[in-house]
Design an enzyme around this catalytic site. Structure first.
Site, PDB file in Angstrom:
ATOM      1  N   ASP A  88     -12.015  -0.228   1.229  1.00  0.00           N
ATOM      2  CA  ASP A  88     -10.656   0.213   0.893  1.00  0.00           C
ATOM      3  C   ASP A  88     -10.532   1.736   0.955  1.00  0.00           C
ATOM      4  OD1 ASP A  88      -8.009  -0.378   0.213  1.00  0.00           O
ATOM      5  OD2 ASP A  88      -8.593  -1.753  -1.380  1.00  0.00           O
ATOM      6  N   GLU A 139      -7.890   0.717   5.626  1.00  0.00           N
ATOM      7  CA  GLU A 139      -7.334   2.062   5.454  1.00  0.00           C
ATOM      8  C   GLU A 139      -5.803   2.066   5.496  1.00  0.00           C
ATOM      9  OE1 GLU A 139      -6.130   1.062   8.577  1.00  0.00           O
ATOM     10  OE2 GLU A 139      -8.257   0.697   8.580  1.00  0.00           O
ATOM     11  N   TRP A 140      -5.192   0.870   5.466  1.00  0.00           N
ATOM     12  CA  TRP A 140      -3.738   0.673   5.358  1.00  0.00           C
ATOM     13  C   TRP A 140      -2.966   1.225   6.557  1.00  0.00           C
ATOM     14  CZ3 TRP A 140      -4.049   4.337   0.695  1.00  0.00           C
ATOM     15  CH2 TRP A 140      -4.957   3.850  -0.257  1.00  0.00           C
ATOM     16  N   GLY A 141      -3.609   1.345   7.706  1.00  0.00           N
ATOM     17  CA  GLY A 141      -2.941   1.897   8.871  1.00  0.00           C
ATOM     18  C   GLY A 141      -2.806   3.403   8.852  1.00  0.00           C
ATOM     19  N   ASP A 179      -0.055  -2.916   2.435  1.00  0.00           N
ATOM     20  CA  ASP A 179      -0.260  -4.295   1.992  1.00  0.00           C
ATOM     21  C   ASP A 179       0.919  -5.201   2.326  1.00  0.00           C
ATOM     22  OD1 ASP A 179      -2.534  -3.246   0.902  1.00  0.00           O
ATOM     23  OD2 ASP A 179      -1.997  -3.623  -1.187  1.00  0.00           O
TER      24      ASP A 179
END
Length: 550
Positions: free
Chosen positions: A161, A204-206, A227
């Site tokens: 994460d 890395e959430w983009g 998310d």
């Protein structure tokens, strides 16, 4: 608006956006030759999952027949970690949540014939759902040590994460002042040093456009967006779908675009929306990671997750994602991609919120006819000629496997540059140079307008197909009116403006999307037509050129 990539990079990215070129270096660890499948607790239990829930859901992967269909990973998520390392500096676990310990949990999972996934974070602390106050241990600065510990516990998978990546006080940062990629390459190398095959999932959430690092050289999958939830919603799906548009060509065997965990089985989506969600994720070659409490899942949701024809599309050895073909704004989307047996999978997504019939035009995927099978139901549809009409529930999907196609002739476009001297820029619309090579017109909208003049309507006028090249880097991590897209309103010869919803071209203002198709009416015969682009309340994309098929 930022300029950064060289011209050669720009040209390649144009091809990628059109799905015409594939780039996937592939992480060289021999894993994820097809997208990973498994279970993760986050959308069901957030960071509060306890040992008994891991046990019960692991057992249900087996008992419900999911393991036999390929759902082989039982993965931990946030909340398993302790908040202080031991005297040797090793990472510890939360004894209240996991009283028997992580090694015993891993052994339990392996004894069921499943693979065991661990979770950590490339920051000072890990993510939590209490505003960053839990301070679960992260792995930043301890990568080699933690990777060795994970391997000793029998880990087969690591979800990594991105919380607290900048400092001990910066919990979630979608625009960090540091490069995120080195956090992931450091852990990649640490996992490699263990000698144990551990699939590496970069969460890395983009952030910082990971597909173009390229993340395929860093991880086996990489999150492309913020998310999906919780809570689940159709708006979340639309936001993620738009963010996928420009990067489908970056995925392939060994490295996959990760559209985030599945919401199938959770509240917030209708059963039809859950079906659409699942088939799109599958055809986009996203990892299929179930994230619901399997002890409470409905029979309808299990039927979605166990559809072997849809799973086969996801696990197809060619490993090529569907790509964006056509958007009929506020109506439906068309996506398609090749399969290893030479067939094509095509998906039509109903964007309206009411049941109705939709006619799918085979020309939108380049065919005039093809033999078709409904992938969801397995029904043979025979040979389709030119089009196929089907009834859709609200936000439903049609998935077709098309074989033996007859290729449609490609339209020929006459192109008009947005910055051409005869065009009219008004109300703040202005030109800018991209990569020292092409000129685009930006600041269209909010009073700014771009009008193309001298456009040829052919000998008959009427309705024409347009092909638009544009730049849109207005990306967002949250749901908005047009999440990860911008609206342009196009008017021919002063007629009623048509709303055109245009998804991302990339995350920086120098990446071009080429070939967005839209049909407009109101053309007159001859070369005296005008096309005006505007938006009364927001900015449109920046325009490079548009083509008109006559």
């Amino acid at each position: 608006m930022r300029v950064g990539f060289g011209f050669v990079h720009l040209v390649l990215l144009v091809l990628f956006a059109n799905g015409g070129l594939k780039l996937c270096l592939g992480l060289n660890n021999g894993l994820a030759t097809t997208p990973a499948m498994g279970w993760n607790p986050y959308n069901a239990f957030a960071c509060n999952t306890v040992e008994s829930q891991y046990h019960s859901n692991a057992q249900l992967l087996v008992d419900l027949g999911l393991k036999a269909l390929g759902y082989e990973y039982l993965n931990l998520d946030c909340g398993w970690q302790g908040t202080a390392r031991n005297s040797s500096g090793d990472i510890t676990w939360n004894t209240a949540a996991i009283p028997d310990g992580i090694p015993a949990l891993g052994e339990f999972v392996h004894d069921l014939g499943l693979k065991f996934g661990i979770y950590s974070d490339g920051g000072y602390f890990a993510c939590d759902t209490v505003g960053g106050t839990a301070h679960f241990l992260g792995s930043l600065g301890f990568e080699l040590q933690d990777a060795a510990v994970f391997a000793s516990w029998g880990a087969d998978y690591l979800k990594y994460d991105n919380c607290y990546a900048v400092s001990t006080t910066d919990f979630v940062d979608f625009d960090p002042p540091i490069e995120i990629e080195p956090h992931y390459t450091t852990m990649r190398d640490a996992l490699g040093a263990t000698g144990r095959p551990i699939l590496f999932s970069a969460c890395e959430w983009g952030v910082q456009d990971p597909a173009r690092w390229p993340a395929s050289a860093v991880a086996n999958s990489w999150r492309i967006s913020n998310d999906i939830g919780p809570p689940a919603s159709w708006d979340n799906l639309f936001r993620i779908i738009n963010q996928l548009v420009p990067i489908t060509g970056f995925a392939g065997p060994g490295g996959w675009n990760d559209l985030d965990l599945l919401e199938v089985g959770n509240t917030g989506l209708t059963i039809t929306e859950q079906q659409t969600h699942f088939v799109f994720w599958a055809a986009a070659k996203s990892p299929l990671i179930i994230s619901t409490d399997l002890s409470e899942i409905s029979e309808e949701a299990v039927a979605i997750l166990t559809n072997t024809r849809v799973i086969a599309v996801n696990q197809d050895p060619l490993g090529q994602s569907i790509s964006f073909k056509r958007r009929y704004t506020n109506d439906y989307d068309v996506w398609a991609g090749p399969l290893s047996d030479g067939s094509t999978v095509a998906i039509v997504i109903e964007m309206q919120d009411s049941a109705r019939a939709i006619t799918f035009n085979l020309s939108d995927v380049g065919f005039t006819s093809a033999t078709a099978m409904n992938v969801i139901t397995g029904a043979s549809l025979g040979t389709l000629e030119n089009s196929y009409t089907s009834t859709f529930d609200a936000h439903g999907a049609l998935v077709l496997k098309l074989s033996n196609p007859v290729i449609a002739p490609q339209p020929t476009f006459t192109f008009y540059d947005a910055a051409a001297s005869g065009n009219v820029l008004a109300g703040g619309a202005s030109t800018r140079l991209v990569n020292g090579s092409i000129t685009v017109v930006g600041f269209v909208g909010n009073g700014g307008t771009l009008e193309f003049t001298g456009v040829d309507g052919g000998v008959s006028g009427g309705t024409k197909l347009l092909s638009v090249d544009y730049i849109n880097a207005d990306f967002t991590a949250t749901n908005t009116d047009c999440s990860n897209c911008r609206d342009a309103f196009m008017s021919v010869n002063g007629g009623t403006a048509v709303q055109v919803q245009m998804p991302l071209s990339g995350q920086s203002w120098d990446i071009l999307f080429s070939g967005y198709l839209v049909s407009l009416t109101g053309f007159k015969p001859g070369k005296t037509n005008t096309i005006q682009i505007s938006n009364p309340s927001a900015y449109t994309p920046d325009f490079y050129r548009l083509g008109v098929a006559v």
